[in-house]
Design a protein around this motif. Structure first.
Motif, mmCIF file in Angstrom:
data_model
loop_
_atom_site.group_PDB
_atom_site.id
_atom_site.type_symbol
_atom_site.label_atom_id
_atom_site.label_comp_id
_atom_site.label_asym_id
_atom_site.label_seq_id
_atom_site.Cartn_x
_atom_site.Cartn_y
_atom_site.Cartn_z
ATOM 1 N N UNK A 163 0.827 -1.010 0.390
ATOM 2 C CA UNK A 163 0.353 -0.002 -0.076
ATOM 3 C C UNK A 163 0.725 0.869 0.473
ATOM 4 N N UNK A 164 0.508 1.986 -0.779
ATOM 5 C CA UNK A 164 1.643 2.911 -0.552
ATOM 6 C C UNK A 164 1.762 3.927 0.088
ATOM 7 N N UNK A 165 0.626 4.501 0.871
ATOM 8 C CA UNK A 165 0.511 5.125 2.367
ATOM 9 C C UNK A 165 1.876 4.132 3.280
ATOM 10 N N UNK A 166 2.095 3.534 3.677
ATOM 11 C CA UNK A 166 2.580 2.198 4.595
ATOM 12 C C UNK A 166 3.535 2.918 4.535
ATOM 13 N N UNK A 167 4.887 3.140 3.472
ATOM 14 C CA UNK A 167 6.167 4.050 3.934
ATOM 15 C C UNK A 167 6.240 5.580 4.768
ATOM 16 N N UNK A 168 5.316 5.717 4.594
ATOM 17 C CA UNK A 168 5.283 7.276 4.134
ATOM 18 C C UNK A 168 5.576 7.640 5.916
ATOM 19 N N UNK A 169 6.351 8.952 6.226
ATOM 20 C CA UNK A 169 6.924 9.311 7.184
ATOM 21 C C UNK A 169 6.114 9.707 8.403
ATOM 22 N N UNK A 170 5.004 10.491 8.323
ATOM 23 C CA UNK A 170 4.614 11.722 8.587
ATOM 24 C C UNK A 170 2.510 11.363 9.095
ATOM 25 N N UNK A 171 2.797 10.789 10.166
ATOM 26 C CA UNK A 171 1.168 10.233 10.819
ATOM 27 C C UNK A 171 0.554 11.402 11.826
ATOM 28 N N UNK A 172 -0.094 11.960 10.614
ATOM 29 C CA UNK A 172 -0.969 12.546 11.809
ATOM 30 C C UNK A 172 -2.743 11.994 12.367
ATOM 31 N N UNK A 173 -2.750 11.910 13.485
ATOM 32 C CA UNK A 173 -4.403 11.339 13.943
ATOM 33 C C UNK A 173 -5.026 11.977 14.305
ATOM 34 N N UNK A 174 -6.117 11.267 14.753
ATOM 35 C CA UNK A 174 -7.744 12.173 15.192
ATOM 36 C C UNK A 174 -7.069 11.762 16.662
ATOM 37 N N UNK A 175 -7.937 12.168 17.011
ATOM 38 C CA UNK A 175 -8.056 11.301 18.697
ATOM 39 C C UNK A 175 -8.564 10.732 19.048
ATOM 40 N N UNK A 176 -10.333 11.181 19.015
ATOM 41 C CA UNK A 176 -11.911 10.478 20.105
ATOM 42 C C UNK A 176 -12.373 9.681 19.577
ATOM 43 N N UNK A 177 -12.246 8.642 19.468
ATOM 44 C CA UNK A 177 -12.566 8.146 19.129
ATOM 45 C C UNK A 177 -11.927 6.652 17.743
ATOM 46 N N UNK A 178 -10.486 7.296 17.674
ATOM 47 C CA UNK A 178 -9.651 7.161 16.605
ATOM 48 C C UNK A 178 -8.679 5.767 17.588
ATOM 49 N N UNK A 179 -7.919 7.042 18.166
ATOM 50 C CA UNK A 179 -6.884 6.252 19.500
ATOM 51 C C UNK A 179 -6.940 6.247 20.292
ATOM 52 N N UNK A 180 -8.668 6.500 20.719
ATOM 53 C CA UNK A 180 -9.491 5.821 22.190
ATOM 54 C C UNK A 180 -10.484 5.861 21.090
ATOM 55 N N UNK A 181 -11.222 4.563 22.067
ATOM 56 C CA UNK A 181 -12.677 4.493 22.473
ATOM 57 C C UNK A 181 -12.931 5.439 22.174
ATOM 58 N N UNK A 182 -14.337 5.630 21.117
ATOM 59 C CA UNK A 182 -15.543 6.509 21.044
ATOM 60 C C UNK A 182 -16.328 6.443 22.762
ATOM 61 N N UNK A 183 -16.319 8.056 23.444
ATOM 62 C CA UNK A 183 -16.872 7.617 24.140
ATOM 63 C C UNK A 183 -17.866 8.911 24.395
ATOM 64 N N UNK A 184 -17.302 9.719 23.179
ATOM 65 C CA UNK A 184 -18.310 11.651 23.438
ATOM 66 C C UNK A 184 -19.533 11.285 22.258
ATOM 67 N N UNK A 185 -20.805 11.329 23.658
ATOM 68 C CA UNK A 185 -22.320 11.022 22.860
ATOM 69 C C UNK A 185 -22.545 12.856 22.461
ATOM 70 N N UNK A 186 -22.231 13.219 21.290
ATOM 71 C CA UNK A 186 -22.422 14.900 21.055
ATOM 72 C C UNK A 186 -24.044 14.908 20.477
ATOM 73 N N UNK A 187 -24.398 14.211 20.662
ATOM 74 C CA UNK A 187 -25.969 14.463 20.805
ATOM 75 C C UNK A 187 -26.181 15.351 22.039
ATOM 76 N N UNK A 188 -26.226 13.583 23.196
ATOM 77 C CA UNK A 188 -26.099 14.363 24.763
ATOM 78 C C UNK A 188 -25.505 16.079 24.849
ATOM 79 N N UNK A 189 -23.809 15.894 24.687
ATOM 80 C CA UNK A 189 -23.762 17.153 24.677
ATOM 81 C C UNK A 189 -24.049 18.708 24.241
ATOM 82 N N UNK A 190 -24.557 18.277 22.885
ATOM 83 C CA UNK A 190 -25.508 19.605 22.585
ATOM 84 C C UNK A 190 -26.908 19.769 22.799
ATOM 85 N N UNK A 191 -27.385 18.807 24.028
ATOM 86 C CA UNK A 191 -28.763 19.081 24.495
ATOM 87 C C UNK A 191 -28.378 19.774 25.613
ATOM 88 N N UNK A 192 -27.124 19.100 26.080
ATOM 89 C CA UNK A 192 -27.131 19.816 27.240
ATOM 90 C C UNK A 192 -26.380 21.157 27.225
#
Ligand SMILES: [Mg+2]
Length: 194
Positions: free
Chosen positions: A1-30
């Protein structure tokens, strides 16, 4: 895969590196924010005195969630493998910088990231803007064709694509709702291990 050898890796945090816990609809309601619109975008549209109080409340909610963060399946192994082959690791989140660092600590992943390479909403326009991706690449002096952006939401993928990076969509449910913005799709970060 062409991306495998790339040297700069930029990650999202919530739901990507961590298990998703944010209930965005609940936060919007609050926060009494409208359904179907990004929380940061909805706050930005309010008069300042109305936004300020809600923003303080948002940070309280985010801090509570940060302390409960758990690493996503394969996260530590992937970050470890990337570090050992000399890749640069960055993190780009719509969260605040301090909360992102707390989240990484709680999830046991803080050792993989230099705090200066954790870009929160104070430092760049929120995704889907490519600004944060471009900021990290300019810090590293790296071209976009050496970069990969990994995220669980369309806004992560749009930001990566707009910056000229390769994009990887992680979706534990396997629904993959944004195929037009993803170069590669996985159900777990473990699938990205060499
Ligand atoms: Mg996410």
């Amino acid at each position: 895969m062409f991306w495998r050898e790339r040297r700069c890796w930029i990650f999202d945090l919530d739901g990507t590196l961590t298990v998703a816990v944010h209930d965005f609809d609940a936060i919007r309601a609050e926060l009494a924010l409208p359904v179907g619109r990004g929380i940061l975008e909805a706050l930005a549209a309010l008069p300042e005195h109305e936004a300020r109080e809600r923003f303080v409340r948002l940070e309280v909610i985010e801090r509570e969630l940060a302390l409960r963060a758990r690493p996503a399946d394969g996260a530590a192994d992937l970050l470890d493998a990337l570090t050992r082959r000399g890749a640069r690791l960055g993190l780009l989140t719509r969260n605040g910088h301090a909360i992102a660092l707390d989240t990484l600590s709680a999830a046991g992943l803080a050792r993989f990231f230099e705090p200066a390479h954790v870009i929160g909403r104070e430092a760049a326009a929120p995704k889907p803007s490519p600004e944060g991706v471009l900021l990290l690449l300019s810090t590293w002096g790296a071209p976009p064709d050496d970069a990969v952006v990994v995220g669980d939401h369309g806004s992560d993928l749009v930001a990566g694509r707009a910056a000229g990076a390769a994009t990887i969509h992680v979706d534990t449910a396997g629904a993959f709702r944004w195929p037009e913005h993803a170069d590669h799709c996985v159900r777990s970060l473990a699938e990205l291990l060499p």
